[in-house]
Design an enzyme around this catalytic site. Structure first.
Site, short mmCIF file in Angstrom:
data_model
loop_
_atom_site.label_atom_id
_atom_site.label_comp_id
_atom_site.label_asym_id
_atom_site.label_seq_id
_atom_site.Cartn_x
_atom_site.Cartn_y
_atom_site.Cartn_z
N GLY A 190 0.81 -1.21 0.00
CA GLY A 190 0.00 0.00 0.00
C GLY A 190 0.84 1.26 0.00
O GLY A 190 0.38 2.34 -0.32
N GLN A 191 2.12 1.09 0.34
CA GLN A 191 2.98 2.27 0.46
C GLN A 191 3.44 2.78 -0.89
O GLN A 191 3.93 3.89 -1.00
CB GLN A 191 4.17 1.96 1.38
CG GLN A 191 5.34 1.24 0.73
CD GLN A 191 5.17 -0.25 0.56
OE1 GLN A 191 4.12 -0.72 0.19
NE2 GLN A 191 6.21 -1.00 0.84
N GLU A 240 7.47 5.01 8.88
CA GLU A 240 7.18 4.68 10.28
C GLU A 240 7.55 5.79 11.26
O GLU A 240 6.96 5.91 12.32
CB GLU A 240 7.96 3.43 10.72
CG GLU A 240 7.72 2.20 9.91
CD GLU A 240 8.25 0.96 10.63
OE1 GLU A 240 7.73 0.64 11.72
OE2 GLU A 240 9.19 0.34 10.12
#
Lengths: 168, 773, 326
Positions: free
Chosen positions: B489-490, B736
């Site tokens: 998804g990134q 992150e």
């Protein structure tokens, strides 16, 4: 392990009936049980897997489809209750192979990440824009409150919808 | 000059598949004759299994296979498998269960109803054992023993310690004795969970040739292959993990999960395709939540707010098995010393077994917890000393070229620049003072602004240690990129394709990506230790350069010009400064003709920490950790209704040093998602577990943000690196790290609004309190 | 996630519907929008042998205003329609607003006013699947013998979380219930038993055809406020409805009804008496807020701190009355 007798299986399986469903403008005759949800039938009988099951209990919106133009949760809709209605799934939005302006805006604005919510999100937004060509930011948030997304924070989804609205 | 596609807002290449419903996720895979798998779980938090009788279940018509721990060869697995921390979890419980929901047996049947009926027919007799759910209770002598563990260097007389990471340096006593101010606070961030929208699912098909085909919703196909091959006791080459799209993961799909093993084994037993798909409530209750942690932070500073030393104790309740707990207590150390200079440190992190469900990494892993603590306390100290939050951070923030306690160099770190820019762009100083002045004002709507900073590593050494890529030229002059990377998804596929496009002067439409297939693509680390763009990206760059070199050599002969006088654009090779050219297709065909049929295939490879033999030590945090660190300063603005207790996060501003963005559109998407996740964590999300039972196992009960909770986001890139020709590039992590600074920022913003700090998350303000006071 | 098996009926008239229900006896349940019942069926909390759908009965979808008689709303009117219908917006805007606060857009598209008022009680120990339940001893509502929320409790304390009933009760709405024996009109409030386990007085074989808000109530000031942790989706953790009639600035009638705090929509007794004859002002708002607070006893059966929910009852009561002062 013993082999199951066909007779027992028959009894266990419950009765099926054939119903006619109109999906993305096409009529389909499908065998269903009364208990089958529209989501079961779309995914398992018609192989329209664009509608997703994220929770099965009506909380995530990943299974959103349009019934007579209105967004509903396919996981909480009985297939037998959808007879005679116009059902639109994500597969019917770019039916001619051409992406809708909203689909295109979702791509261009980065509104898609993992994509699991995208089908439902686009259908909810499609229904909104067909009812209200110039929704406010709050209207959009309200229309999407039943479509969860964990990737985008909703920013670019709302931006994409606003970009289409501005073109209308 | 060659056109550049690096740094452009290129729409993701998987967009059309995902907006039309074409993209196939694991749950979408259908095969003729596919069986349905279900898993029987332990109803007890701690019990001995005396007997499992599957006879009745096996006899039910339509049941094709039933497996228990007896079928699982007593094989263990773990997030970490090292001599210090050997694998501690059976793929199916053997003689004992240690948490509610632990997998005890699995069935494959013709349909869901039959599978459920079979589960109900399995007869398990248990002998209940005393259980412990509170980590401090679990540490006490006399607590029920969850695992017979021994940490040889254990500090303290504690029980059930699954892992310990201890690191100290500098003269800690001196630091505290010369301190002007010492603050000691306990921080308790909540237990949060991932909420990936796609449920965990696995499809397995053991074919007639004895190859196990697996589709599973994970974060890296090669790591899953390794685990499956080990636990199933079959060679890795006979496990083919296919790519399927992944509907979000955020750390929660990296481990081997029992269902992946069970689905595979059930297919091996039946020879039929088998699918397991977890119910959402099952995921919330029995799959892995985030790791949680309690932080005791004792900090010594001088009169100017300069950090002198810290005594830090961290307590992680890792649940019934280690999971990532022992990594968490190491990385906590890392995120503690990364953003600010810390001359002396006394750090111990404990990871403690309890009878709670097992935990997994979640976006940021230790970082949001320790940065929430660190950033909140930083503002508390500033306030105690009468210094503003900006100044105290600038006095302590690490500068470019500094060396971390483990010897890693942070090179061109842009932290100072991030702090300065964030403060300037948000008018931080003025707003901060203005809000503070209004804390006691008559209105119950208060505004707050807060700052947080953080750093994050970019890839480290862990299996698989490397990434490789291939770029294959097609006859028409376009290419296929073969990479083991998995797009969760990134946007991994998009940025990797951008790199190929850049190197070969191709358009995005000229590049097809074949990814994440353990048979068809070279090995890759996967999407989970924040190193994909750096490690896989450089592998892809090299592969594209390799392909270009061969292409140019072929063109060079055709054009009668030296390779260095050639350039590529629009699928053609030109002699620089002329219009003499041949098409890629011609160059490819010429190369094949002149080289006995050899096509053009470029190869590239890369690895994190090239110089190092090992990754960092989980025992004492020594040794190199990463060669590239990202930094950020983030600012949150909030509106607090002190009467109703409602906290609204109105703005999230991120100034960040990611090196340089390959695709700003995707970088922004990562930041938006992290700001949203942090906002949820700060204000609402909290998993409630009582005696091992999750009490809020649904999207209704677990308060992840909806569209109403969207946080307006702004960004600024602090560029410290560049993409250059014929050189490895340095990028820094973006997926992150930004969940942490903003979490600290929100916490500080609420304090700026109300005058009260919260040492717990989510921040709760009791409605009506103000009036009652 | 599949449903247990049942037989589906979709009668096209109310008469046929009643006959089907009577024929199927206790194992039949009425299906309206399904957003409450189908979820509980998926969780195997209910397994009716038949479902009798109201979807094909056109008369249940009527919205009629009769001067002097009041506003009658068919039980099958969806919440989306309720939120947007011109007649509702004109005659009872508070009801339209309250309908817009329920659940999500997709749910409002199918959920009905009848289904909403008959929404079952909820509890964090009840709305779960058998798989979750394997580790938790069955409570009263799961046919066991204890309550996890009130350990010494002798009954079920599952909480009623409907958004519309408190407002409709404050507005003195009545329901028309049809059974084999004919039709009867009853106060809406009389449907609720107050028991968390079986929250409705006997409705077997009966169908709620519609609701009527009397003319007198339509002239009242009324509003509903809802406390939840997110801007959408959530059930009320606490909710307050107020209907107020003023005469020359003095309170003639005031009715206060709560949701999310008891096993039924909870009418605050004495709220009207305390207000009668007093001017509408801050003091009255505070007084009513205190009364509501004292009457509400939320328990730890939902997300959110019970003490916070209780305080919000007071705050929302004050805020509604303050909004009437403008």
């Amino acid at each position: 392990m013993k082999r199951g007798s066909a007779k027992t299986l028959e009894k266990e399986k419950g009765s099926e009936k054939i119903i006619a469903l109109t999906v993305n403008g096409e009529d389909h005759l499908v065998p269903v049980e009364d208990r089958d949800t529209l989501l079961d039938v779309l995914r398992n009988r018609l192989s329209l897997t664009g509608a997703k099951e994220g929770c099965g209990t009506g909380e995530c919106g990943s299974c959103t489809v349009l019934v007579d133009g209105k967004p509903v949760l396919a996981c909480l809709t009985l297939a037998v209750g959808a007879v005679g209605k116009e059902i639109t799934t994500i597969e019917g939005i770019a039916a001619s192979g051409k992406l809708s302006p909203l689909q295109k805006a979702f791509i261009d604005h980065g509104a898609v990440q993992c994509g699991f919510c995208s089908s439902g999100m686009i259908l909810s937004a499609t229904a909104l824009l067909s009812d209200n060509a110039k929704p406010s930011r709050q209207d959009i948030q309200k229309a999407l409150e039943g479509n969860l997304c964990r990737c985008t924070g909703y920013n670019k989804i709302i931006e994409a919808i606003e970009s289409v609205k501005d073109k209308k | 000059m060659m056109e550049t596609i690096i740094g452009k807002r290129v729409p993701r290449i998987d967009g059309p598949a995902k907006v039309t419903g074409e993209a196939k996720y694991t749950v979408d895979i259908q095969m003729p004759g596919m069986l349905c798998a279900k898993i029987l779980r332990s109803p007890f938090p701690h019990a001995r299994i005396l007997n499992i009788d599957t006879t009745k279940a096996s006899r039910i018509p339509g049941v094709k296979a039933v497996i228990t721990g007896r079928d699982a060869w007593g094989v263990c697995h773990g997030f970490v498998e090292t001599p210090r921390y050997p694998a501690d979890q059976y793929v199916l419980a053997n003689d004992r269960v240690r948490y509610i929901g632990e997998e005890v047996a699995a069935v494959a049947a013709v349909d869901e109803d039959t599978a459920m009926e079979a589960l109900n027919a399995i007869d398990v007799s248990y002998e209940e054992l005393p259980a412990v759910f509170d980590l401090f209770e679990a540490m006490k002598p006399g607590a029920p023993e969850i695992h017979p563990v021994e940490i040889p260097d254990l500090i303290g007389d504690f029980r059930n310690i699954g892992g310990q990471c201890a690191n100290s340096y500098g003269d800690i006593e001196a630091a505290f004795s010369r301190a002007y101010l010492v603050r000691k606070d306990r921080f308790e961030p909540e237990l949060r969970t991932h909420c990936y929208l796609e449920p965990q699912a696995t499809v397995a098909h053991y074919d007639a040739a004895g190859i196990l085909h697996v589709w599973t919703s994970g974060m890296g196909t090669f790591r899953k292959r390794m685990h499956l091959s080990r636990t199933l006791n079959i060679p890795a080459s006979r496990v083919h993990v296919h790519k399927s799209w992944v509907g979000g993961a955020f750390g929660g799909k990296i481990d081997l999960f029992s269902h992946e093993f069970c689905t595979s084994l059930l297919s091996m037993k039946t020879g039929k395709p088998v699918r397991y798909s977890a119910e959402r409530e099952e995921i919330f209750s029995y799959f892995r939540h985030s790791q949680n942690m309690i932080v005791d932070l004792e900090t010594a500073v001088d009169r100017e707010g300069i950090l002198l030393g810290q005594r830090v104790r961290c307590y992680n309740d890792c649940g019934a098995y280690r999971g990532s707990g022992v990594v968490l207590i190491f990385t906590t150390w890392g995120y503690l010393v990364l953003p600010y200079r810390m001359p002396a440190l006394d750090y111990i992190g404990y990871s403690v077994y309890t009878n709670n469900p097992v935990r997994a990494p979640q976006r940021g892993h230790a970082a949001p917890k320790i940065r929430f603590a660190g950033e909140t306390q930083m503002d508390m100290i500033a306030s105690d000393l009468g210094i503003d939050p900006l100044t105290i951070r600038l006095r302590n923030a690490r500068r470019p070229g500094e060396t971390l306690p483990n010897g890693d160099n942070i090179r061109k770190a842009g932290l100072i620049e991030c702090i300065l820019q964030a403060a300037e762009k948000t008018d931080f100083a003025r707003k901060y003072e203005e809000n503070r002045a209004l804390q006691k004002a008559a209105t119950h709507i208060k505004r707050g602004i807060g700052m947080g900073a953080s750093g994050y590593f970019t890839g480290t050494l862990i299996y698989p240690n490397n990434s490789a890529a291939m770029v294959k030229f097609n006859d028409d002059g376009t290419v296929h990129l073969l990479t083991g990377a998995l797009d969760i998804g990134q946007g991994a596929e998009t940025i990797l394709a951008q790199i190929v496009a850049q190197e070969l002067g191709l358009g995005m439409e000229d590049i097809q990506v074949v990814s994440g297939d353990t048979d068809a693509t070279p090995v890759d680390i996967g999407s989970w230790i924040s190193g994909l763009t750096l490690v896989t990206g450089n592998a892809v760059k090299k592969a594209a350069e390799d392909a270009r070199r061969v292409l140019l050599a072929s063109a060079s002969e055709a054009l009668q010009a030296a390779p260095e006088d050639l350039e590529v654009r629009s699928r053609r090779v030109f002699v620089k400064g002329t219009d003499r050219s041949i098409s890629f297709a011609q160059a490819v065909s010429r190369h094949i003709r002149d080289n006995d049929g050899d096509p053009i295939v470029g190869r590239g490879y890369s690895r994190a920490l090239k110089e190092a033999e090992f990754g960092p030590s989980l025992k004492n945090a020594k040794g190199t950790w990463s060669e590239s660190y990202a930094f950020d300063a983030q600012i949150a603005e909030v509106e607090v209704d002190t009467r109703t207790g409602q906290i609204r996060i109105t703005k999230a501003f991120t100034a960040h040093d990611c090196g340089f963005p390959i695709n700003p559109l995707l970088v922004e998407g990562q930041i938006d998602g992290q700001a949203s996740m942090a906002a949820g964590q700060a204000a609402a999300e909290e998993i409630t577990v009582k005696e091992g039972v999750t009490l809020n196992p649904s999207f209704l009960d677990y308060k992840l943000p909806t569209a109403h909770e969207m946080v307006e986001a702004q960004y600024i890139d602090v560029i410290t690196e560049a993409y250059e020709k014929d050189r490895e590039f340095v990028t820094k992590e973006v997926g992150e790290g930004y969940v942490s600074g903003i979490l600290g920022a929100i916490s500080n913003a609420v304090a700026n609004a109300t005058g009260k700090w919260s040492t717990k998350l989510p921040i709760k303000i009791m409605p009506g309190k103000e009036e009652e006071e | 996630m599949n449903l247990p098996r049942f037989i589906y009926h979709s009668p096209s008239s109310l008469k046929e519907c009643i006959a089907t229900l009577a024929d199927k006896k206790n194992s039949a349940q009425v299906l309206a929008g399904g957003s409450d019942l189908l979820v509980r069926m998926k969780l195997r909390l209910e397994a009716p042998g038949s479902l009798v759908s109201l979807a094909d009965i056109p008369t249940l979808k009527d919205i009629v205003y009769r001067p002097g008689k009041g506003l009658t709303i068919g039980a099958g009117v969806t919440l989306s329609l309720l939120a947007s219908d011109a007649v509702i917006r004109e005659r009872c805007p508070a009801l339209a607003d309250a309908a817009g606060l329920v659940a999500t857009n997709q749910i409002r598209t199918v959920a009905t006013i009848g289904g909403n008022i008959l929404q079952n009680t909820r509890c964090r120990y009840y709305n779960r699947s058998p798989l979750w339940g394997m580790a938790v001893s069955p409570c009263f509502k799961r046919n066991g013998g204890l309550c996890h929320v009130v350990p010494r409790g002798k009954r079920c304390f599952a909480v009623y979380q409907g958004d519309l009933a408190p407002l409709l009760i404050a507005l003195n709405a009545s329901v028309k219930i049809v059974s084999k024996k004919g039709a009867e009109e009853a106060p809406l409030e009389s449907l609720y038993s107050g028991d968390g386990k079986s929250p409705f007085n006997n409705l077997a074989g009966k169908v709620v055809e519609g609701l009527t808000i009397p003319e007198g109530s339509l002239n009242m000031l009324s509003a509903y406020r809802k406390y939840r942790l997110r801007g959408g989706i959530d059930f009320p953790l606490a909710g307050v409805a107020v209907a107020l009639k003023l005469d020359n600035g003095l309170v003639q009638d005031l009715r206060l009804c709560l949701t999310g705090v008891a096993s039924r929509p909870f009418t605050v007794q004495g709220a009207g008496d305390a207000a009668k004859g007093k001017p509408l002002g801050r003091e009255l708002a505070r007084e009513e807020g205190k009364l509501a607070y004292a009457a509400a006893h939320p328990l730890a059966n939902l997300e959110g701190d019970p003490a916070a929910r209780r305080s919000m009852i007071r705050i929302m009561t004050e805020d509604i009355l303050a909004s009437f002062m403008v």
